[in-house]
Design an enzyme around this catalytic site. Structure first.
Site, PDB file in Angstrom:
ATOM      1  N   GLY A 107      -8.914  -4.325  36.648  1.00 15.20           N
ATOM      2  CA  GLY A 107      -7.745  -4.012  35.826  1.00 15.20           C
ATOM      3  C   GLY A 107      -7.333  -2.570  36.030  1.00 15.20           C
ATOM      4  O   GLY A 107      -8.181  -1.716  36.335  1.00 15.20           O
ATOM      5  N   GLN A 151      -3.281   5.332  34.574  1.00 13.39           N
ATOM      6  CA  GLN A 151      -4.421   5.714  35.427  1.00 13.39           C
ATOM      7  C   GLN A 151      -3.971   6.181  36.811  1.00 13.39           C
ATOM      8  O   GLN A 151      -4.752   6.756  37.558  1.00 13.39           O
ATOM      9  CB  GLN A 151      -5.405   4.546  35.572  1.00 13.39           C
ATOM     10  CG  GLN A 151      -6.073   4.169  34.261  1.00 13.39           C
ATOM     11  CD  GLN A 151      -7.031   3.026  34.450  1.00 13.39           C
ATOM     12  OE1 GLN A 151      -6.643   1.874  34.374  1.00 13.39           O
ATOM     13  NE2 GLN A 151      -8.290   3.323  34.739  1.00 13.39           N
ATOM     14  N   LEU A 182     -12.164   2.534  36.002  1.00 11.94           N
ATOM     15  CA  LEU A 182     -11.922   3.285  37.250  1.00 11.94           C
ATOM     16  C   LEU A 182     -11.671   4.766  36.971  1.00 11.94           C
ATOM     17  O   LEU A 182     -11.847   5.589  37.867  1.00 11.94           O
ATOM     18  CB  LEU A 182     -10.730   2.682  38.004  1.00 11.94           C
ATOM     19  CG  LEU A 182     -10.964   1.273  38.570  1.00 11.94           C
ATOM     20  CD1 LEU A 182      -9.699   0.738  39.218  1.00 11.94           C
ATOM     21  CD2 LEU A 182     -12.122   1.272  39.562  1.00 11.94           C
ATOM     22  N   HIS A 242      -9.088  -3.589  26.850  1.00 12.61           N
ATOM     23  CA  HIS A 242      -9.439  -2.306  27.486  1.00 12.61           C
ATOM     24  C   HIS A 242      -8.186  -1.652  28.085  1.00 12.61           C
ATOM     25  O   HIS A 242      -7.947  -0.456  27.900  1.00 12.61           O
ATOM     26  CB  HIS A 242     -10.501  -2.582  28.556  1.00 12.61           C
ATOM     27  CG  HIS A 242     -10.872  -1.420  29.416  1.00 12.61           C
ATOM     28  ND1 HIS A 242     -12.167  -0.946  29.515  1.00 12.61           N
ATOM     29  CD2 HIS A 242     -10.132  -0.619  30.237  1.00 12.61           C
ATOM     30  CE1 HIS A 242     -12.193   0.094  30.350  1.00 12.61           C
ATOM     31  NE2 HIS A 242     -10.969   0.304  30.810  1.00 12.61           N
ATOM     32  N   HIS A 292      -5.636   1.832  27.114  1.00  8.44           N
ATOM     33  CA  HIS A 292      -5.193   2.911  28.016  1.00  8.44           C
ATOM     34  C   HIS A 292      -3.754   3.340  27.708  1.00  8.44           C
ATOM     35  O   HIS A 292      -3.416   4.514  27.816  1.00  8.44           O
ATOM     36  CB  HIS A 292      -5.234   2.447  29.474  1.00  8.44           C
ATOM     37  CG  HIS A 292      -6.556   2.647  30.150  1.00  8.44           C
ATOM     38  ND1 HIS A 292      -7.141   3.879  30.318  1.00  8.44           N
ATOM     39  CD2 HIS A 292      -7.403   1.760  30.733  1.00  8.44           C
ATOM     40  CE1 HIS A 292      -8.285   3.735  30.970  1.00  8.44           C
ATOM     41  NE2 HIS A 292      -8.479   2.463  31.229  1.00  8.44           N
TER      42      HIS A 292
HETATM   43 NI    NI Z   1     -10.107   1.568  32.267  1.00  9.52          NI
END
Ligand code: NI
Length: 184
Positions: free
Chosen positions: A46, A51, A105, A146, A150
């Site tokens: 994911g 990110q 990540l 999750h 973010h």
């Molecule tokens: Ni994450």
């Protein structure tokens, strides 16, 4: 398509509140393609746009699980099933909770047992711009919760004690320094 650099802790970008996506246009399709490529290469299951430093409410998920097999049969290779969630909203969370060993990540090589609602109901816009609604359990539920976190600047380590969280961030910073030390 191209690989995008992944932002890691303690970069303050990860704490940003992402804004809604306004148009499902060619630029967005390009970003979605780049995010999938980046996620598969990492590898991860994911990725939220923040990110890769894009503060928009967009997620890509692919659990890359093998096809289900009959009892006694050997499990096949991982199968790609890409999912795109634009402006996802969690409408309902089950009272029942479940614990899963999560990683991220943006927090490389660090894992922790995180407790979350077992199933969730969500609404989102798909890659064709249509509104969708669905109920998720298992790993998909964990991953969706999750990733939606973010978009609000929340990381899985925020579900841990401050001490534990600080320790994990320190480990990531140290690992990066060690790595850079080797190439200098
Ligand atoms: Ni994450």
């Amino acid at each position: 398509m191209s690989l995008l650099p992944i932002v890691t802790v303690p970069d303050p970008v990860l704490r940003a509140q992402s804004a809604p996506v306004e148009r499902v246009d060619d630029d967005l399709q390009r970003l979605i393609g780049d995010m999938f490529e980046t996620m598969y290469e990492a590898p991860g299951i994911g990725l939220a746009a923040i990110q890769v430093a894009v503060p928009r409410r967009l997620l890509v998920i692919d659990l890359q699980e093998p096809d289900p097999v009959a009892e006694g049969e050997e499990e096949g290779p991982p199968v790609k099933r890409p999912h795109v969630f634009i402006n996802p909203e969690i409408l309902h969370r089950s009272d029942a909770r479940k614990t899963y060993n999560e990683g991220c990540l943006s927090i490389p090589d660090q894992y922790a047992e995180i407790e979350r609602p077992d199933t969730v109901r969500a609404r989102w816009t798909d890659q064709q711009g249509r509104t969708q609604e669905g109920e998720f359990g298992g790993l998909m539920s964990v991953c969706l919760q999750h990733e939606v976190d973010h978009l609000d600047g929340v990381l899985f380590i925020d579900h841990l004690s401050r001490l534990r969280r600080d320790m994990i961030v320190k480990k990531v910073v140290k690992a990066r320094k060690d790595r850079l030390g080797h190439v200098l």
